[in-house]
Motif scaffolding. Structure first.
Motif, short mmCIF file in Angstrom:
data_model
loop_
_atom_site.label_atom_id
_atom_site.label_comp_id
_atom_site.label_asym_id
_atom_site.label_seq_id
_atom_site.Cartn_x
_atom_site.Cartn_y
_atom_site.Cartn_z
N TRP A 69 50.27 -49.83 -7.68
CA TRP A 69 51.65 -49.38 -7.53
C TRP A 69 52.41 -50.32 -6.58
N CYS A 84 51.79 -53.52 -5.88
CA CYS A 84 52.04 -54.81 -6.53
C CYS A 84 53.13 -54.68 -7.59
N ALA A 85 53.05 -53.60 -8.36
CA ALA A 85 54.04 -53.42 -9.43
C ALA A 85 55.44 -53.25 -8.85
N ASN A 100 58.49 -55.59 -9.60
CA ASN A 100 59.69 -54.97 -10.17
C ASN A 100 60.97 -55.51 -9.54
N LEU A 140 47.53 -57.58 -8.78
CA LEU A 140 47.58 -56.41 -9.67
C LEU A 140 46.32 -56.34 -10.52
N THR A 183 47.62 -54.70 -18.36
CA THR A 183 48.19 -54.58 -17.01
C THR A 183 48.70 -55.94 -16.52
N GLY A 236 52.51 -56.87 -15.69
CA GLY A 236 52.92 -57.47 -14.42
C GLY A 236 53.86 -58.64 -14.64
N LEU A 270 57.16 -57.28 -15.87
CA LEU A 270 57.95 -56.68 -14.78
C LEU A 270 58.64 -57.75 -13.94
N SER A 271 57.91 -58.84 -13.67
CA SER A 271 58.44 -59.86 -12.75
C SER A 271 59.40 -60.81 -13.44
N VAL A 313 58.48 -47.88 -12.13
CA VAL A 313 57.37 -48.81 -12.24
C VAL A 313 56.13 -48.14 -12.85
N LEU A 329 54.20 -48.99 -16.35
CA LEU A 329 52.79 -49.36 -16.49
C LEU A 329 52.05 -48.40 -17.42
#
Lengths: 110, 134
Positions: free
Chosen positions: A20, A22-23, A27, A46, B40, B44, B47-48, B59, B63
């Motif tokens: 969470w 790292c996400a 984000n 992650l 995952t 990641g 997301l980035s 978030v 996921l």
């Protein structure tokens, strides 16, 4: 609940918290604002936490090994920033700091 | 000559899982562990990559959605690719497909539009060719 079961559940909870965290950092990044190496660092972390969270399926130590590999990857990807000593944004003896750095030091976005 | 040992992530994680869950469950557990990990990692990156303003879901929900999509779609998509290309086995395909699903993230509508445009394009060309032949 014996100690081993407790530790397995604790590992899963810690891994979820790590995923969470790292996400959440990923984000707030974007292709325009964040270098690919920094994004890669947090993707690696992650993956490390996800591996550790799946540790109940691996023999003892494999999840930890994968997590440590991801941390080493994290450090290696950041090595360039640290080549000439601590980077500017982690130093306290650097003056004057610009508004962005002051914003960072004072605790981030409000 | 003996068959070469498979080196793909699914074989690796299945071998490791076999030490804990036994050889019967290991192929399934190993495969789904690889799918989760790859999805995952892809999520990641997804997301980035995008602007914070363009991110619509929380978030954790993001996921969960991406990993859930990968868990349900990856094996089926690998099977479709296997049947399409006529290959015998495709466990190594699971990781790249799950990674791809993660990379797509929540941009499935854009993917759908691209696929629809591609199919429309192909149909248009086919119709043109048919028109030329007449």
């Amino acid at each position: 609940m014996n100690l081993e079961t407790f530790l397995q559940w604790a590992s899963i909870v810690v891994a979820v918290v790590g995923i969470w965290a790292c996400a959440c950092r990923l984000n707030v990044m974007s292709k325009k604002t964040t270098p690919v190496l920094v994004r890669g660092q947090f993707v690696l972390l992650l993956a490390g936490f996800a591996s550790a969270g799946l540790g109940i399926f691996w023999p003892a130590g494999v999840g930890l090994l994968l997590l440590m590999l991801s941390v080493i990857g994290f450090l290696l990807l950041g090595a360039r920033r640290w080549r000439h000593g601590p980077p500017r944004d982690v130093r306290t003896d650097h003056a004057p700091l610009d508004s962005g750095a002051l914003h960072h030091v004072s605790g981030g976005r409000k | 000559m003996a068959n070469p040992t498979p080196l793909d992530p699914v074989a690796l994680f299945s071998s490791i899982a076999a030490l804990v869950v036994g050889p019967t469950l290991a192929p399934v557990i190993g495969a789904y562990a690889v799918i989760l990990l790859a999805a995952t990692v892809g999520a990641g990156w997804s997301l980035s990559r995008r602007d914070p303003d363009a991110k619509k879901t929380s978030v954790l929900l993001f996921l969960l959605l991406v990993d859930g999509t990968a868990l349900f779609l990856t094996a089926g998509l690998a099977e479709v690719v296997r049947a399409w290309l006529g290959w015998e086995t495709t466990p190594w395909l699971l990781a790249p497909i799950a990674l791809g699903i993660g990379l797509i993230g929540d941009e499935w509508p854009a993917v759908g539009r691209s696929v629809a445009a591609f199919i429309g394009n192909q149909l248009g060309r086919w119709a043109e060719r048919r028109g030329d032949q007449r």
